[in-house]
Design a protein around this motif. Structure first.
Motif, PDB file in Angstrom:
ATOM      1  N   ILE A 143      50.489 -33.236  54.848  1.00 17.77           N
ATOM      2  CA  ILE A 143      49.602 -32.870  53.738  1.00 17.77           C
ATOM      3  C   ILE A 143      48.742 -34.073  53.341  1.00 17.77           C
ATOM      4  N   ASP A 144      49.347 -35.260  53.330  1.00 19.20           N
ATOM      5  CA  ASP A 144      48.597 -36.469  52.986  1.00 19.20           C
ATOM      6  C   ASP A 144      47.453 -36.710  53.974  1.00 19.20           C
ATOM      7  N   LYS A 145      47.707 -36.495  55.268  1.00 22.81           N
ATOM      8  CA  LYS A 145      46.649 -36.672  56.265  1.00 22.81           C
ATOM      9  C   LYS A 145      45.490 -35.708  56.017  1.00 22.81           C
ATOM     10  N   LEU A 146      45.807 -34.478  55.658  1.00 22.16           N
ATOM     11  CA  LEU A 146      44.754 -33.497  55.365  1.00 22.16           C
ATOM     12  C   LEU A 146      43.955 -33.898  54.126  1.00 22.16           C
ATOM     13  N   ILE A 147      44.654 -34.397  53.098  1.00 26.85           N
ATOM     14  CA  ILE A 147      43.960 -34.820  51.874  1.00 26.85           C
ATOM     15  C   ILE A 147      43.074 -36.035  52.151  1.00 26.85           C
ATOM     16  N   GLU A 148      43.599 -37.016  52.895  1.00 26.42           N
ATOM     17  CA  GLU A 148      42.813 -38.205  53.211  1.00 26.42           C
ATOM     18  C   GLU A 148      41.558 -37.846  54.004  1.00 26.42           C
ATOM     19  N   ASN A 149      41.706 -36.949  54.978  1.00 23.30           N
ATOM     20  CA  ASN A 149      40.543 -36.512  55.747  1.00 23.30           C
ATOM     21  C   ASN A 149      39.494 -35.881  54.836  1.00 23.30           C
ATOM     22  N   ALA A 150      39.961 -35.006  53.936  1.00 23.95           N
ATOM     23  CA  ALA A 150      39.036 -34.327  53.033  1.00 23.95           C
ATOM     24  C   ALA A 150      38.297 -35.330  52.152  1.00 23.95           C
ATOM     25  N   LEU A 151      39.005 -36.352  51.661  1.00 31.61           N
ATOM     26  CA  LEU A 151      38.379 -37.364  50.815  1.00 31.61           C
ATOM     27  C   LEU A 151      37.362 -38.190  51.605  1.00 31.61           C
ATOM     28  N   GLU A 152      37.727 -38.579  52.800  1.00 26.55           N
ATOM     29  CA  GLU A 152      36.857 -39.465  53.586  1.00 26.55           C
ATOM     30  C   GLU A 152      35.574 -38.776  54.043  1.00 26.55           C
ATOM     31  N   TYR A 153      35.637 -37.459  54.237  1.00 23.98           N
ATOM     32  CA  TYR A 153      34.439 -36.746  54.695  1.00 23.98           C
ATOM     33  C   TYR A 153      33.711 -36.039  53.551  1.00 23.98           C
ATOM     34  N   SER A 154      34.089 -36.366  52.298  1.00 28.73           N
ATOM     35  CA  SER A 154      33.423 -35.793  51.128  1.00 28.73           C
ATOM     36  C   SER A 154      32.624 -36.874  50.407  1.00 28.73           C
ATOM     37  N   PRO A 155      31.622 -36.489  49.645  1.00 28.80           N
ATOM     38  CA  PRO A 155      30.802 -37.487  48.936  1.00 28.80           C
ATOM     39  C   PRO A 155      31.536 -38.092  47.742  1.00 28.80           C
ATOM     40  N   ASP A 156      31.007 -39.180  47.231  1.00 27.84           N
ATOM     41  CA  ASP A 156      31.581 -39.796  46.035  1.00 27.84           C
ATOM     42  C   ASP A 156      31.585 -38.785  44.893  1.00 27.84           C
ATOM     43  N   GLY A 157      32.674 -38.824  44.084  1.00 27.51           N
ATOM     44  CA  GLY A 157      32.775 -37.941  42.934  1.00 27.51           C
ATOM     45  C   GLY A 157      33.196 -36.522  43.271  1.00 27.51           C
ATOM     46  N   ALA A 158      33.484 -36.227  44.516  1.00 31.41           N
ATOM     47  CA  ALA A 158      33.838 -34.856  44.923  1.00 31.41           C
ATOM     48  C   ALA A 158      35.260 -34.505  44.499  1.00 31.41           C
ATOM     49  N   VAL A 159      35.549 -33.204  44.496  1.00 34.09           N
ATOM     50  CA  VAL A 159      36.883 -32.693  44.188  1.00 34.09           C
ATOM     51  C   VAL A 159      37.478 -32.083  45.456  1.00 34.09           C
ATOM     52  N   VAL A 160      38.678 -32.502  45.793  1.00 35.02           N
ATOM     53  CA  VAL A 160      39.416 -31.921  46.913  1.00 35.02           C
ATOM     54  C   VAL A 160      40.541 -31.070  46.330  1.00 35.02           C
ATOM     55  N   HIS A 218      55.627 -16.679  54.623  1.00 34.62           N
ATOM     56  CA  HIS A 218      55.219 -18.053  54.893  1.00 34.62           C
ATOM     57  C   HIS A 218      54.650 -18.694  53.625  1.00 34.62           C
ATOM     58  N   ALA A 219      54.858 -19.994  53.528  1.00 41.22           N
ATOM     59  CA  ALA A 219      54.158 -20.789  52.514  1.00 41.22           C
ATOM     60  C   ALA A 219      52.861 -21.280  53.135  1.00 41.22           C
ATOM     61  N   VAL A 220      51.756 -21.134  52.409  1.00 39.11           N
ATOM     62  CA  VAL A 220      50.438 -21.496  52.919  1.00 39.11           C
ATOM     63  C   VAL A 220      49.879 -22.616  52.046  1.00 39.11           C
ATOM     64  N   VAL A 221      49.619 -23.775  52.666  1.00 48.39           N
ATOM     65  CA  VAL A 221      49.046 -24.923  51.967  1.00 48.39           C
ATOM     66  C   VAL A 221      47.606 -25.095  52.453  1.00 48.39           C
ATOM     67  N   ARG A 222      46.652 -24.932  51.552  1.00 53.29           N
ATOM     68  CA  ARG A 222      45.241 -25.094  51.911  1.00 53.29           C
ATOM     69  C   ARG A 222      44.683 -26.366  51.271  1.00 53.29           C
ATOM     70  N   VAL A 223      44.006 -27.153  52.086  1.00 55.96           N
ATOM     71  CA  VAL A 223      43.294 -28.340  51.600  1.00 55.96           C
ATOM     72  C   VAL A 223      41.809 -28.058  51.811  1.00 55.96           C
ATOM     73  N   ILE A 224      41.071 -27.971  50.685  1.00 57.42           N
ATOM     74  CA  ILE A 224      39.688 -27.482  50.714  1.00 57.42           C
ATOM     75  C   ILE A 224      38.739 -28.583  50.245  1.00 57.42           C
ATOM     76  N   ASP A 225      37.689 -28.806  51.015  1.00 60.72           N
ATOM     77  CA  ASP A 225      36.661 -29.754  50.592  1.00 60.72           C
ATOM     78  C   ASP A 225      35.281 -29.135  50.812  1.00 60.72           C
ATOM     79  N   ARG A 226      34.275 -29.723  50.188  1.00 63.60           N
ATOM     80  CA  ARG A 226      32.885 -29.306  50.372  1.00 63.60           C
ATOM     81  C   ARG A 226      32.086 -30.463  50.964  1.00 63.60           C
ATOM     82  N   GLY A 227      32.692 -31.071  51.979  1.00 59.29           N
ATOM     83  CA  GLY A 227      32.082 -32.249  52.588  1.00 59.29           C
ATOM     84  C   GLY A 227      31.155 -31.918  53.734  1.00 59.29           C
TER      85      GLY A 227
END
Length: 439
Positions: free
Chosen positions: A330-347, A359-368
């Motif tokens: 999960i941390d790898k997905l969050i880090e990727n989302a942060l790195e490919y998103s602009p400053d001030g973005a919300v992940v 099943h448990a479904v974990v979604r990491v969503i960005d607008r990068g």
């Protein structure tokens, strides 16, 4: 007296059935003996078990009518051979004279060898025909892919719906799977039947590959800090150099060492993620708690650029797994989302059950920046680096998504991605719920 001929005929027919059943069992036993106990020949003074049993079997066959063979073979397979097949290691498949699969382990379908009562892997199908015609057995290695229908795609439809504003949002999210490395043995067990034994050696091959990657890449990268340290030492030895030059050399050493430290930690995580996770009472995990812990780890990275991580979802979902691995994924997905998103973005990190409640479904969503469709099948490969790198990702190792993939699969789950350039990405990690929770 009048009933005696009838009793005698019935007895003979019964004996014939027994002899046929014994013949089928002996045939399977011969194949197993050749594959599993080759050293037994030394105990029989050089004469193989196949030769000894074949001679006895030939004598038995002389005592019943050969015309009954075609009528009874199928029954023999069902009643006598099934028990033996169920005890064989690996995934057995039995094929008749018309190339129809009459019995197959469920694993043979998942491994991509059997579909719709037929062998669909060309090399195995050819080996079956060759062995049927020439006898004996053959052994070879083969790589297959798991058919799409066996991949866990829980949550895929929801991803497409949540991105409905996309012009091509109806496109199916890309799922991942790993190759299956098989050791295949094909042998004839009777005039009608050929058996295929599938030994799945994927875990051993994957572990060896990661080990080799570890050795090769660490060895290669260790050369860099050595060169940087030599350069720094030379700078310190020369008099008259400015502090700025020395400071620059020191920064280069620190950056190179940090890169190697990052790579070694990721490779160790990748090695740990090769072993299948077995559910026990001691490895029950709350998914939302794991997601929150992963977000805490990534929080310093977000703060550097004024970004925010929003975690939400159901607090009742429990899975079986290794906490270190799931948090890392999960941390790898969050880090990727942060790195490919602009400053001030919300992940956003969203945790919820799938529609079936299994099943448990974990979604990491960005607008990068998003990922081009042509790269989406490759981004989960080890050391793959896409074309859309930026100043924040330039020093990446290329192992993050490979770790996510292997963590998902070793936990009997899956990961898939929905992404479009300029619109962002949604990575979905799917994990099977604790059976006591699943509907």
């Amino acid at each position: 007296m009048g009933g005696m001929p009838h009793i005698t005929t019935t007895t003979i027919i019964a004996v014939a059935f027994v002899l046929l059943a014994m013949g089928a069992v002996i045939g399977v036993g011969l194949l197993i003996a050749d594959m599993v106990m080759p050293l037994v020949q030394s105990a029989t003074h050089g004469e193989s078990l196949r030769d000894r049993f074949a001679e006895r079997f030939a004598r038995l066959r002389k005592h019943h009518d050969a015309d009954d063979d075609d009528d009874d073979d199928a029954d023999d397979l069902e009643e006598s051979t099934a028990a033996l097949l169920s005890m064989l290691p690996g995934a057995p498949v039995v094929v008749d004279e018309s190339d129809e699969v009459v019995r197959a382990s469920p694993a043979a379908y998942r491994l991509g060898v059997v579909d719709d009562d037929a062998i669909v892997e060309p090399r195995i199908a050819q080996a079956v025909r060759t062995v049927r015609e020439q006898g004996g057995k053959t052994t070879f290695e083969l790589t297959t892919m798991t058919p799409q229908r066996f991949l866990h795609m829980a949550g895929a439809d929801d991803d497409a719906q949540e991105n409905a504003e996309s012009a091509d949002a109806h496109a199916t999210p890309v799922a991942v799977s790993r190759p299956n490395w098989l050791r295949v043995t094909v042998g004839r067990i009777s005039e009608r039947f050929v058996i295929v034994l599938l030994d799945d050696v994927s875990e051993r091959v994957r572990f060896a590959q990661v080990r080799d990657d570890f050795i090769a890449n660490v060895s290669e990268q260790l050369v860099k800090p050595s060169a940087e340290l030599q350069r720094l030492a030379a700078s310190l030895e020369r008099a008259g150099l400015k502090d700025v030059r020395i400071a620059q050399d020191a920064r280069n050493v620190r950056r190179t060492i940090a890169y190697i430290d990052h790579m070694v930690k990721d490779l160790l995580l990748l090695i740990k993620a090769q072993e299948q996770v077995t559910p026990t009472d001691g490895n029950r995990l709350n998914v939302l708690s794991e997601a929150r812990a992963a977000a805490e780890v990534a929080q310093p990275l977000a703060q550097e650029r004024g970004q925010r991580i929003a975690v939400s979802g159901s607090d009742e979902l429990v899975v079986h797994g290794e906490s270190e691995q799931i948090r890392a994924a999960i941390d790898k997905l969050i880090e990727n989302a942060l790195e490919y998103s602009p400053d001030g973005a919300v992940v956003s990190v969203d945790v919820k059950p799938d529609r079936a409640g299994r099943h448990a479904v974990v979604r990491v969503i960005d607008r990068g920046t998003g990922i081009p469709l042509g790269e989406q099948q490759r981004i989960f490969e080890r050391f793959y680096r896409g074309a859309n790198q930026n100043e924040h990702t330039a020093d990446g190792v290329g192992l993050g998504l490979a770790i996510v993939k292997h963590v998902a699969l070793t936990h009997q789950g899956s990961v898939h991605v929905w992404s479009r350039p300029g619109q962002g990405s949604t990575f979905t990690l799917v994990l099977p719920l604790d059976p006591t929770q699943a509907d």
